[in-house]
Design a protein around this motif. Structure first.
Motif, PDB file in Angstrom:
ATOM      1  N   GLN A 149      51.054  44.721  43.420  1.00 40.17           N
ATOM      2  CA  GLN A 149      50.521  44.959  44.762  1.00 40.17           C
ATOM      3  C   GLN A 149      51.488  45.744  45.637  1.00 40.17           C
ATOM      4  OE1 GLN A 149      48.542  41.403  46.591  1.00 40.17           O
ATOM      5  NE2 GLN A 149      49.346  40.376  44.765  1.00 40.17           N
ATOM      6  N   ASP A 169      48.198  35.567  46.615  1.00 37.68           N
ATOM      7  CA  ASP A 169      48.772  34.564  45.721  1.00 37.68           C
ATOM      8  C   ASP A 169      47.762  34.088  44.678  1.00 37.68           C
ATOM      9  OD1 ASP A 169      51.049  34.639  47.238  1.00 37.68           O
ATOM     10  OD2 ASP A 169      50.725  32.722  48.222  1.00 37.68           O
ATOM     11  N   ASN A 182      54.360  33.355  37.563  1.00 37.18           N
ATOM     12  CA  ASN A 182      52.972  33.756  37.809  1.00 37.18           C
ATOM     13  C   ASN A 182      52.844  34.540  39.104  1.00 37.18           C
ATOM     14  OD1 ASN A 182      50.645  32.789  35.933  1.00 37.18           O
ATOM     15  ND2 ASN A 182      52.197  31.183  35.815  1.00 37.18           N
ATOM     16  N   ASN A 213      54.330  38.065  38.717  1.00 36.48           N
ATOM     17  CA  ASN A 213      53.371  38.857  37.942  1.00 36.48           C
ATOM     18  C   ASN A 213      52.201  39.313  38.813  1.00 36.48           C
ATOM     19  OD1 ASN A 213      52.437  39.942  35.393  1.00 36.48           O
ATOM     20  ND2 ASN A 213      50.942  38.288  35.344  1.00 36.48           N
ATOM     21  N   ARG A 214      51.838  38.528  39.804  1.00 35.90           N
ATOM     22  CA  ARG A 214      50.744  38.856  40.728  1.00 35.90           C
ATOM     23  C   ARG A 214      51.208  39.781  41.847  1.00 35.90           C
ATOM     24  NH1 ARG A 214      46.220  40.390  42.264  1.00 35.90           N
ATOM     25  NH2 ARG A 214      45.077  39.215  43.821  1.00 35.90           N
ATOM     26  N   TRP A 215      52.410  39.532  42.387  1.00 33.71           N
ATOM     27  CA  TRP A 215      52.889  40.293  43.547  1.00 33.71           C
ATOM     28  C   TRP A 215      53.335  41.717  43.211  1.00 33.71           C
ATOM     29  CZ3 TRP A 215      56.484  35.726  45.194  1.00 33.71           C
ATOM     30  CH2 TRP A 215      55.738  34.764  45.870  1.00 33.71           C
ATOM     31  N   ILE A 244      46.065  33.642  41.514  1.00 33.83           N
ATOM     32  CA  ILE A 244      46.413  33.917  40.113  1.00 33.83           C
ATOM     33  C   ILE A 244      45.119  34.017  39.318  1.00 33.83           C
ATOM     34  CG2 ILE A 244      47.678  33.093  38.080  1.00 33.83           C
ATOM     35  CD1 ILE A 244      49.482  33.683  40.533  1.00 33.83           C
ATOM     36  N   THR A 245      44.832  35.214  38.807  1.00 36.06           N
ATOM     37  CA  THR A 245      43.612  35.404  38.034  1.00 36.06           C
ATOM     38  C   THR A 245      43.862  35.251  36.540  1.00 36.06           C
ATOM     39  OG1 THR A 245      43.985  37.784  38.101  1.00 36.06           O
ATOM     40  CG2 THR A 245      42.479  36.859  39.742  1.00 36.06           C
TER      41      THR A 245
END
Length: 187
Positions: free
Chosen positions: A154, A61, A146, A149-151, A63-64
């Motif tokens: 992956q 989780d 967000n 967009n992160r998951w 968020i970069t």
């Protein structure tokens, strides 16, 4: 100290989210004398694809690169042709499944997304529409957008995604292109 490892952006995001938190009054403070609990294992989702086959996801989780409500999301794995990605981006690949995460809490959204992606991949679907919404409260960054967009990058099944056309939700949704499910294809 943990603070030394946090970026200025993380600190600002933490302060923003904690802005409405008020400290407990001395009369209502509760101090636990129990031994500390063991660490919580990483969040994961077990989803059966077939009766005996299970896949686990350990989705981060963190968020970069924070995105805003109007930000266009775009991702493609190496090897995807420019023409295929352009077709996805322009909405020329008809979507075969739709998931609305708008308004869900992050845990429910994660579970729903994992189940949906795996079910659609198992059913040989290639293009999906995922609605994540685009609004944060009081100008805050959109949480589910967000996280999606992160998951998505992956997840093994995801080949590419791009923000949808206005008719399908615009910056509040993404088209997702899944990899071809070769295990179950007949030659």
């Amino acid at each position: 100290m943990v603070d030394d490892f946090m970026s200025d952006e993380d600190k600002a995001l933490f302060r923003e989210h904690m802005r409405s938190v008020k400290p407990l009054k001395d009369k209502t403070k509760r101090v636990s004398t129990e031994a500390s609990k063991p660490p919580i294992p990483p969040k994961h989702v077990n989803i059966p694809l077939v009766a005996e086959e299970k896949r686990e996801y350990y989705l981060s989780d963190v968020i970069t690169n924070e995105v805003l409500s109007h930000t266009t999301l775009s991702y493609a794995q190496p090897g995807l042709t420019h023409q295929r990605f352009k077709a996805l981006k322009n909405g020329q690949i008809p979507w075969e499944g739709r998931l609305d995460l708008h308004g869900l809490k992050s845990e429910k959204a994660r579970d729903a997304l994992c189940q949906f992606i795996q079910m659609q991949a198992a059913n040989h679907k290639r293009c999906l529409l995922i609605i994540h919404g685009k609004g944060g409260h009081e100008g805050a960054p959109p949480v589910i957008k967000n996280l999606v967009n992160r998951w998505l990058p992956q997840m093994d099944e995801v080949l590419a995604f791009h923000s949808a056309l206005p008719k399908d939700g615009g910056a509040g949704a993404v088209y997702v292109l899944l990899k071809r499910n070769r295990e179950h294809e007949k030659f």
